[in-house]
Motif scaffolding. Structure first.
Motif, PDB file in Angstrom:
ATOM      1  N   LEU A  96      72.002  20.472  55.116  1.00  0.00           N
ATOM      2  CA  LEU A  96      73.242  19.689  55.579  1.00  0.00           C
ATOM      3  C   LEU A  96      73.964  20.608  56.474  1.00  0.00           C
ATOM      4  N   GLU A  97      75.285  20.547  57.782  1.00  0.00           N
ATOM      5  CA  GLU A  97      75.672  20.925  58.269  1.00  0.00           C
ATOM      6  C   GLU A  97      76.220  21.814  57.747  1.00  0.00           C
ATOM      7  N   PRO A  98      75.631  23.016  58.907  1.00  0.00           N
ATOM      8  CA  PRO A  98      76.001  24.658  58.290  1.00  0.00           C
ATOM      9  C   PRO A  98      77.534  24.927  57.959  1.00  0.00           C
ATOM     10  N   ALA A  99      78.145  24.556  58.335  1.00  0.00           N
ATOM     11  CA  ALA A  99      79.515  24.817  58.417  1.00  0.00           C
ATOM     12  C   ALA A  99      79.918  24.355  57.024  1.00  0.00           C
ATOM     13  N   LYS A 100      79.368  23.616  56.319  1.00  0.00           N
ATOM     14  CA  LYS A 100      80.245  23.213  55.235  1.00  0.00           C
ATOM     15  C   LYS A 100      79.968  24.890  54.166  1.00  0.00           C
ATOM     16  N   TRP A 113      76.632  18.201  41.417  1.00  0.00           N
ATOM     17  CA  TRP A 113      76.353  18.475  42.720  1.00  0.00           C
ATOM     18  C   TRP A 113      76.780  17.104  43.139  1.00  0.00           C
ATOM     19  N   GLU A 114      76.784  15.730  42.531  1.00  0.00           N
ATOM     20  CA  GLU A 114      77.108  14.592  43.028  1.00  0.00           C
ATOM     21  C   GLU A 114      78.365  14.526  43.621  1.00  0.00           C
ATOM     22  N   CYS A 115      79.193  15.455  42.764  1.00  0.00           N
ATOM     23  CA  CYS A 115      81.367  15.560  43.022  1.00  0.00           C
ATOM     24  C   CYS A 115      81.405  15.829  44.383  1.00  0.00           C
ATOM     25  N   VAL A 116      80.188  16.675  44.517  1.00  0.00           N
ATOM     26  CA  VAL A 116      80.157  18.122  45.864  1.00  0.00           C
ATOM     27  C   VAL A 116      79.925  17.055  47.201  1.00  0.00           C
ATOM     28  N   GLN A 117      78.830  16.237  46.753  1.00  0.00           N
ATOM     29  CA  GLN A 117      78.215  15.509  47.770  1.00  0.00           C
ATOM     30  C   GLN A 117      80.048  14.446  48.445  1.00  0.00           C
ATOM     31  N   TRP A 118      80.346  13.791  47.397  1.00  0.00           N
ATOM     32  CA  TRP A 118      81.427  12.912  47.527  1.00  0.00           C
ATOM     33  C   TRP A 118      82.925  13.834  48.010  1.00  0.00           C
ATOM     34  N   LEU A 119      82.470  14.542  47.874  1.00  0.00           N
ATOM     35  CA  LEU A 119      83.880  15.669  48.471  1.00  0.00           C
ATOM     36  C   LEU A 119      83.566  15.509  49.956  1.00  0.00           C
ATOM     37  N   PHE A 120      82.061  15.941  50.330  1.00  0.00           N
ATOM     38  CA  PHE A 120      81.385  15.940  51.371  1.00  0.00           C
ATOM     39  C   PHE A 120      81.636  14.927  51.937  1.00  0.00           C
ATOM     40  N   VAL A 150      84.922  23.355  49.310  1.00  0.00           N
ATOM     41  CA  VAL A 150      85.063  22.671  48.386  1.00  0.00           C
ATOM     42  C   VAL A 150      84.796  23.746  47.413  1.00  0.00           C
ATOM     43  N   ILE A 151      85.627  24.041  46.939  1.00  0.00           N
ATOM     44  CA  ILE A 151      86.408  25.211  45.731  1.00  0.00           C
ATOM     45  C   ILE A 151      86.147  24.562  44.202  1.00  0.00           C
ATOM     46  N   LEU A 152      84.975  24.768  43.244  1.00  0.00           N
ATOM     47  CA  LEU A 152      84.468  24.639  42.042  1.00  0.00           C
ATOM     48  C   LEU A 152      85.543  25.618  41.032  1.00  0.00           C
ATOM     49  N   ALA A 153      86.595  24.056  41.232  1.00  0.00           N
ATOM     50  CA  ALA A 153      87.399  25.024  40.035  1.00  0.00           C
ATOM     51  C   ALA A 153      87.188  24.946  38.634  1.00  0.00           C
ATOM     52  N   CYS A 154      85.844  25.223  38.044  1.00  0.00           N
ATOM     53  CA  CYS A 154      85.118  24.932  36.848  1.00  0.00           C
ATOM     54  C   CYS A 154      84.680  25.845  36.498  1.00  0.00           C
ATOM     55  N   ASN A 155      84.470  26.176  35.802  1.00  0.00           N
ATOM     56  CA  ASN A 155      83.957  27.594  35.140  1.00  0.00           C
ATOM     57  C   ASN A 155      81.986  27.551  34.678  1.00  0.00           C
ATOM     58  N   THR A 156      82.156  26.119  34.187  1.00  0.00           N
ATOM     59  CA  THR A 156      80.376  25.965  33.999  1.00  0.00           C
ATOM     60  C   THR A 156      79.918  25.208  34.932  1.00  0.00           C
ATOM     61  N   ALA A 157      80.856  25.320  35.867  1.00  0.00           N
ATOM     62  CA  ALA A 157      80.328  24.642  37.434  1.00  0.00           C
ATOM     63  C   ALA A 157      79.699  25.505  38.293  1.00  0.00           C
ATOM     64  N   SER A 158      80.479  26.548  38.213  1.00  0.00           N
ATOM     65  CA  SER A 158      80.227  27.543  39.385  1.00  0.00           C
ATOM     66  C   SER A 158      79.351  28.710  38.576  1.00  0.00           C
ATOM     67  N   ALA A 159      79.454  28.312  37.172  1.00  0.00           N
ATOM     68  CA  ALA A 159      78.610  29.610  36.556  1.00  0.00           C
ATOM     69  C   ALA A 159      75.974  28.654  35.922  1.00  0.00           C
ATOM     70  N   LYS A 160      76.900  27.744  36.309  1.00  0.00           N
ATOM     71  CA  LYS A 160      75.671  26.792  36.356  1.00  0.00           C
ATOM     72  C   LYS A 160      74.730  26.018  37.488  1.00  0.00           C
ATOM     73  N   ALA A 161      75.724  25.986  38.314  1.00  0.00           N
ATOM     74  CA  ALA A 161      74.787  24.957  39.620  1.00  0.00           C
ATOM     75  C   ALA A 161      75.588  25.549  40.520  1.00  0.00           C
ATOM     76  N   LEU A 162      76.931  26.555  40.289  1.00  0.00           N
ATOM     77  CA  LEU A 162      76.686  27.202  42.276  1.00  0.00           C
ATOM     78  C   LEU A 162      75.612  27.799  42.460  1.00  0.00           C
ATOM     79  N   ARG A 163      75.043  28.651  42.284  1.00  0.00           N
ATOM     80  CA  ARG A 163      73.588  29.165  42.618  1.00  0.00           C
ATOM     81  C   ARG A 163      72.752  28.333  43.902  1.00  0.00           C
ATOM     82  N   THR A 164      72.665  27.288  42.556  1.00  0.00           N
ATOM     83  CA  THR A 164      71.282  26.358  42.935  1.00  0.00           C
ATOM     84  C   THR A 164      71.770  25.325  44.186  1.00  0.00           C
TER      85      THR A 164
END
Length: 278
Positions: free
Chosen positions: A90-94, A53-60, A67-81
């Protein structure tokens, strides 16, 4: 500039970025590799979520609406949250997308025996994300999993090209293939693992399919943008590529990235102290 952001815990996401850039070269991109805190695979759920989430916010903050999570671990354990909780307010278009669902949607098409093996990090395997997602699209597919905790460190350290890595590659392949004699397809469910692809194939029978995610994710993203013109029309299209890494050894990152893109890459250092996790 409204580039597409691509995130990975290290250099593995470059395998996805390269495929995306080949399919969609017209867009602008910002790549962030959190190399200083890699690997993510053995970390706790809370830590993986926080770092991602820190890295996603920085990219925002770099004006990336997607933002594409090109990481399976992040996709598995962080994406849904992130999608269901953190993005609220946040801005709904993101948008934040992962790599597991696009892969699960097509992986069954690669197998004749309807038995596949999934090779991933400890975090990805423990999350059961692939088992759940694949079941939605291919309920008749038998899926076996094997964690390969030493593969990402081999890649990040550059040791994967040396003869000593063969032992650890063979060890995990033996374990996954021992689970069923009918497995005919192995999914490399970590974006670092394609760097080991040649050695993996050398330790397997010729009839075993080895599937990587880069092309799958790239085609899925192209389709997603076609279906969401309201997002696509806001993306800038000058063909630029910017690279950032959280390790101060940018020369090592540049070396790997230059090999991926067959052209010199000069990255910029960003300290994790610049990140903020709300």
């Amino acid at each position: 500039m409204q580039p597409i952001g691509i995130f990975d815990s290290g250099i593995g996401g470059l395998t996805v970025f390269r495929a995306i850039a080949e399919v969609l070269p017209q867009y602008d991109y910002v790549y962030l590799g959190d190399n200083s805190r890699a690997p993510y695979g053995n970390r706790s759920f809370n830590t993986i979520h926080q770092y991602t989430w820190e890295c996603v916010q920085w990219l925002f903050k770099q004006d990336c609406p997607l933002v594409i999570l090109a990481c399976n671990t992040a996709s598995a354990k962080a994406l849904r949250t992130i999608q269901q909780k953190d993005m609220q307010g946040l801005e709904p278009a993101k948008r934040v997308l992962g790599v597991i669902r696009p892969t699960a949607e097509v992986i069954g098409e690669y197998s004749t025996t309807k038995e596949i093996g999934v090779l991933g990090t400890t975090g990805t395997v423990q999350s059961q994300s692939y088992l759940l997602e694949i079941q939605k699209f291919f309920p008749d597919l038998k899926v076996y999993q094997q964690a390969c905790p030493l593969w990402v460190p081999l890649v990040e350290s550059g040791e994967y090209e040396k003869p000593g890595s063969d032992y650890f590659i063979q060890e995990y392949l033996d374990q996954i293939m021992a689970q069923s004699e009918h497995i005919d397809t192995l999914l490399l469910a970590c974006t670092h693992y394609p760097l080991l692809q040649d050695k993996i194939k050398a330790h397997l029978p010729a009839n075993i399919n080895v599937v990587t995610q880069g092309d799958i994710v790239a085609k899925s993203l192209a389709n997603y943008l076609q279906r969401h013109p309201e997002l696509e029309q806001n993306l800038s299209q000058q063909g630029s590529r910017r690279f950032f890494t959280t390790t101060d050894d940018t020369k090592d990152f540049d070396h790997h990235a230059s090999r991926f893109f067959s052209a010199p890459v000069t990255s910029s250092y960003v300290s994790v102290t610049e990140f903020s996790c709300k």
